[in-house]
Enzyme design. Structure first.
Site, PDB file in Angstrom:
ATOM      1  CB  VAL A  42      -1.106   0.016   1.203  1.00  0.00           C
ATOM      2  CG1 VAL A  42      -2.023  -1.069   0.758  1.00  0.00           C
ATOM      3  CG2 VAL A  42      -0.316   0.118   2.811  1.00  0.00           C
TER       4      VAL A  42
ATOM      5  CG  ASN B 197      -6.782  -3.872   8.434  1.00  0.00           C
ATOM      6  OD1 ASN B 197      -6.285  -4.014   9.892  1.00  0.00           O
ATOM      7  ND2 ASN B 197      -5.772  -5.022   8.071  1.00  0.00           N
TER       8      ASN B 197
ATOM      9  CB  SER C 148      -3.979   2.627  17.363  1.00  0.00           C
ATOM     10  OG  SER C 148      -2.876   2.580  18.532  1.00  0.00           O
TER      11      SER C 148
ATOM     12  CE1 TYR D  89       0.863   0.913  14.591  1.00  0.00           C
ATOM     13  CE2 TYR D  89       0.142   1.518  17.006  1.00  0.00           C
ATOM     14  CZ  TYR D  89      -0.272   0.699  15.351  1.00  0.00           C
ATOM     15  OH  TYR D  89      -1.604   0.589  15.865  1.00  0.00           O
TER      16      TYR D  89
ATOM     17  CB  ALA E 254       3.513   9.948  14.721  1.00  0.00           C
ATOM     18  CB  SER E 255       1.561   6.481  10.976  1.00  0.00           C
ATOM     19  OG  SER E 255       1.439   5.192  12.425  1.00  0.00           O
ATOM     20  CE  LYS E 256      -2.115   2.280  13.208  1.00  0.00           C
ATOM     21  NZ  LYS E 256      -3.393   1.885  12.134  1.00  0.00           N
TER      22      LYS E 256
ATOM     23  CB  ILE F  91      -6.880  -6.398  18.337  1.00  0.00           C
ATOM     24  CG1 ILE F  91      -7.587  -5.543  18.641  1.00  0.00           C
ATOM     25  CG2 ILE F  91      -7.387  -7.472  18.411  1.00  0.00           C
ATOM     26  CD1 ILE F  91      -8.312  -5.726  19.739  1.00  0.00           C
TER      27      ILE F  91
HETATM   28  P1  NAD Z   1      -0.763  -8.232  11.454  1.00  0.00           P
HETATM   29  O1  NAD Z   1       0.216  -7.777  11.526  1.00  0.00           O
HETATM   30  O2  NAD Z   1      -1.599  -9.513  12.112  1.00  0.00           O
HETATM   31  O3  NAD Z   1      -1.887  -7.954   9.782  1.00  0.00           O
HETATM   32  C1  NAD Z   1      -2.193  -6.675   9.177  1.00  0.00           C
HETATM   33  C2  NAD Z   1      -1.594  -7.221   7.837  1.00  0.00           C
HETATM   34  O4  NAD Z   1      -1.198  -6.266   6.992  1.00  0.00           O
HETATM   35  C3  NAD Z   1      -1.046  -8.624   7.531  1.00  0.00           C
HETATM   36  O5  NAD Z   1      -1.555  -9.862   6.511  1.00  0.00           O
HETATM   37  C4  NAD Z   1       0.061  -7.681   6.092  1.00  0.00           C
HETATM   38  O6  NAD Z   1       1.231  -8.542   5.401  1.00  0.00           O
HETATM   39  C5  NAD Z   1      -0.647  -6.036   5.981  1.00  0.00           C
HETATM   40  N1  NAD Z   1       0.545  -5.584   5.780  1.00  0.00           N
HETATM   41  C6  NAD Z   1       1.381  -4.755   5.886  1.00  0.00           C
HETATM   42  N2  NAD Z   1       2.497  -4.495   5.468  1.00  0.00           N
HETATM   43  C7  NAD Z   1       1.427  -3.644   4.251  1.00  0.00           C
HETATM   44  C8  NAD Z   1       1.861  -3.290   3.002  1.00  0.00           C
HETATM   45  N3  NAD Z   1       3.048  -1.866   2.832  1.00  0.00           N
HETATM   46  N4  NAD Z   1       0.813  -3.151   1.935  1.00  0.00           N
HETATM   47  C9  NAD Z   1      -0.236  -4.188   2.220  1.00  0.00           C
HETATM   48  N5  NAD Z   1      -0.346  -4.946   3.309  1.00  0.00           N
HETATM   49  C10 NAD Z   1       0.112  -4.627   4.215  1.00  0.00           C
HETATM   50  O7  NAD Z   1      -1.702  -6.955  12.537  1.00  0.00           O
HETATM   51  P2  NAD Z   1      -3.281  -6.796  13.382  1.00  0.00           P
HETATM   52  O8  NAD Z   1      -2.785  -6.436  14.526  1.00  0.00           O
HETATM   53  O9  NAD Z   1      -4.313  -7.528  12.636  1.00  0.00           O
HETATM   54  O10 NAD Z   1      -3.420  -5.125  13.031  1.00  0.00           O
HETATM   55  C11 NAD Z   1      -3.871  -4.086  11.445  1.00  0.00           C
HETATM   56  C12 NAD Z   1      -4.469  -3.054  11.649  1.00  0.00           C
HETATM   57  O11 NAD Z   1      -5.174  -2.576  12.903  1.00  0.00           O
HETATM   58  C13 NAD Z   1      -3.169  -2.073  11.721  1.00  0.00           C
HETATM   59  O12 NAD Z   1      -3.134  -0.936  10.837  1.00  0.00           O
HETATM   60  C14 NAD Z   1      -2.432  -2.227  12.554  1.00  0.00           C
HETATM   61  O13 NAD Z   1      -2.332  -0.541  13.541  1.00  0.00           O
HETATM   62  C15 NAD Z   1      -3.884  -1.676  14.295  1.00  0.00           C
HETATM   63  N6  NAD Z   1      -4.222  -2.001  15.602  1.00  0.00           N
HETATM   64  C16 NAD Z   1      -3.795  -3.483  15.740  1.00  0.00           C
HETATM   65  C17 NAD Z   1      -4.431  -3.122  17.429  1.00  0.00           C
HETATM   66  C18 NAD Z   1      -3.480  -4.321  17.848  1.00  0.00           C
HETATM   67  O14 NAD Z   1      -3.201  -4.786  19.257  1.00  0.00           O
HETATM   68  N7  NAD Z   1      -2.909  -5.947  16.954  1.00  0.00           N
HETATM   69  C19 NAD Z   1      -4.512  -2.032  17.691  1.00  0.00           C
HETATM   70  C20 NAD Z   1      -4.937  -1.201  17.007  1.00  0.00           C
HETATM   71  C21 NAD Z   1      -4.557  -0.869  15.581  1.00  0.00           C
END
Ligand code: NAD
Length: 250
Positions: free
Chosen positions: A64, A90, A142, A155, A157-159, A188
């Site tokens: 992305v 996402n 987040s 992280y 700053a991005s969120k 999560i």
């Molecule tokens: P994860 O690492 O399990 O899944 C992330 C997915 O994004 C993976 O399938 C990965 O291959 C894909 N991805 C990563 N970089 C990419 C790129 N440059 N282009 C295309 N795909 C890409 O993570 P998750 O925990 O499922 O997180 C998903 C989203 O939720 C993220 O944006 C994360 O910041 C956000 N989030 C997660 C949590 C948590 O506690 N897990 C909390 C708040 C927010």
């Protein structure tokens, strides 16, 4: 419920974790899916499973943070399905790093994927939606976009950027019938969080920070995305929904 029959949902980062649960939730409610992820092997594997399960689903190996790849994949999805009704923005990355140690290239990498990538996908899809006169965009922020957490300056700053990107998009895109919201999950359990934290850290985190006494599961988040994309949320835009087991209530 079949709330998304005849609707097309594009999900980024859909091959595992929260994104995968979101894909499966929308598919279970009748949507056709376009899934973008940069992990080609995982995407191929899960894409085969989804086809066997009877989902209508196209997969695109896309980084992305590469605007050209994003543009091509969105164009292919629109050419195949004719439209995109819902964008689930996402895909994201995270790692722990003390502020004083962050090298410029690591700072840029985090912002490139988490903020620039979301912008590329959102703007490209919003162009399709604005021409169609309707759509729902949901950006993954987040709790780290609302309050600070030490060792996550890049992280956070991005969120934080995503929260204000979401509000600004909502202001500009409402006139085109497009709603734009953000979801702010707390802790999560996914491959991302498992790669960062030890079981002992998680146990202490739950005990001291989460009133509901557990970490979240991807399906705690996927239902909120489905709600925000549904008719029940037809008057909600520019909103940020926190899903954290009560963590920010402290
Ligand atoms: P994860 O690492 O399990 O899944 C992330 C997915 O994004 C993976 O399938 C990965 O291959 C894909 N991805 C990563 N970089 C990419 C790129 N440059 N282009 C295309 N795909 C890409 O993570 P998750 O925990 O499922 O997180 C998903 C989203 O939720 C993220 O944006 C994360 O910041 C956000 N989030 C997660 C949590 C948590 O506690 N897990 C909390 C708040 C927010």
């Amino acid at each position: 419920m079949n709330r998304f029959s005849n609707q097309v949902v594009l999900v980024t980062g859909g091959s595992r974790g929260i994104g995968r649960a979101i894909v499966e939730r929308f598919a279970a409610e009748g949507a056709a899916l376009a899934v973008l992820d940069y992990d080609r092997d995982e995407l191929d594997k899960v894409g085969r499973e989804w086809k066997e399960a009877g989902y209508t689903c196209m997969t695109f190996p896309v980084d992305v943070s590469n605007q050209e790849q994003v543009d091509q994949a969105v164009a292919q999805a629109v050419s195949a399905y004719g439209k995109i009704d819902v964008l689930v923005n996402n895909a994201g990355i995270a790692w722990e790093e003390p502020f004083l140690d962050i090298q410029a290239q690591n700072w840029r990498k985090m912002l490139d994927v988490n903020l620039n990538g979301m912008f590329y996908v959102a703007q490209r899809v919003a162009k399709e939606m604005s021409a169609a006169g309707s759509g729902s965009i949901i950006n993954m922020a987040s709790t780290n976009g609302l309050v600070g957490e030490a060792k996550y300056a890049h992280y956070n700053a991005s969120k934080g950027g995503i929260v204000l990107l979401t509000k600004t998009m909502a202001l500009e895109l409402g006139a085109f019938g497009i709603r734009v919201n953000a979801v702010c999950p707390g802790y999560i359990q996914t491959p991302m969080s498992e790669a960062i934290d030890s079981p002992e850290f998680i146990e202490e985190y739950i005990r001291t920070k989460i009133p509901l006494g557990r970490v979240g599961k991807p399906k705690d988040i996927s239902g909120v995305f489905a709600f925000l994309a549904s008719e029940d949320a037809a008057f909600i835009t520019g909103e940020t929904i926190v899903v954290d087991g009560g963590q920010l209530a402290f």
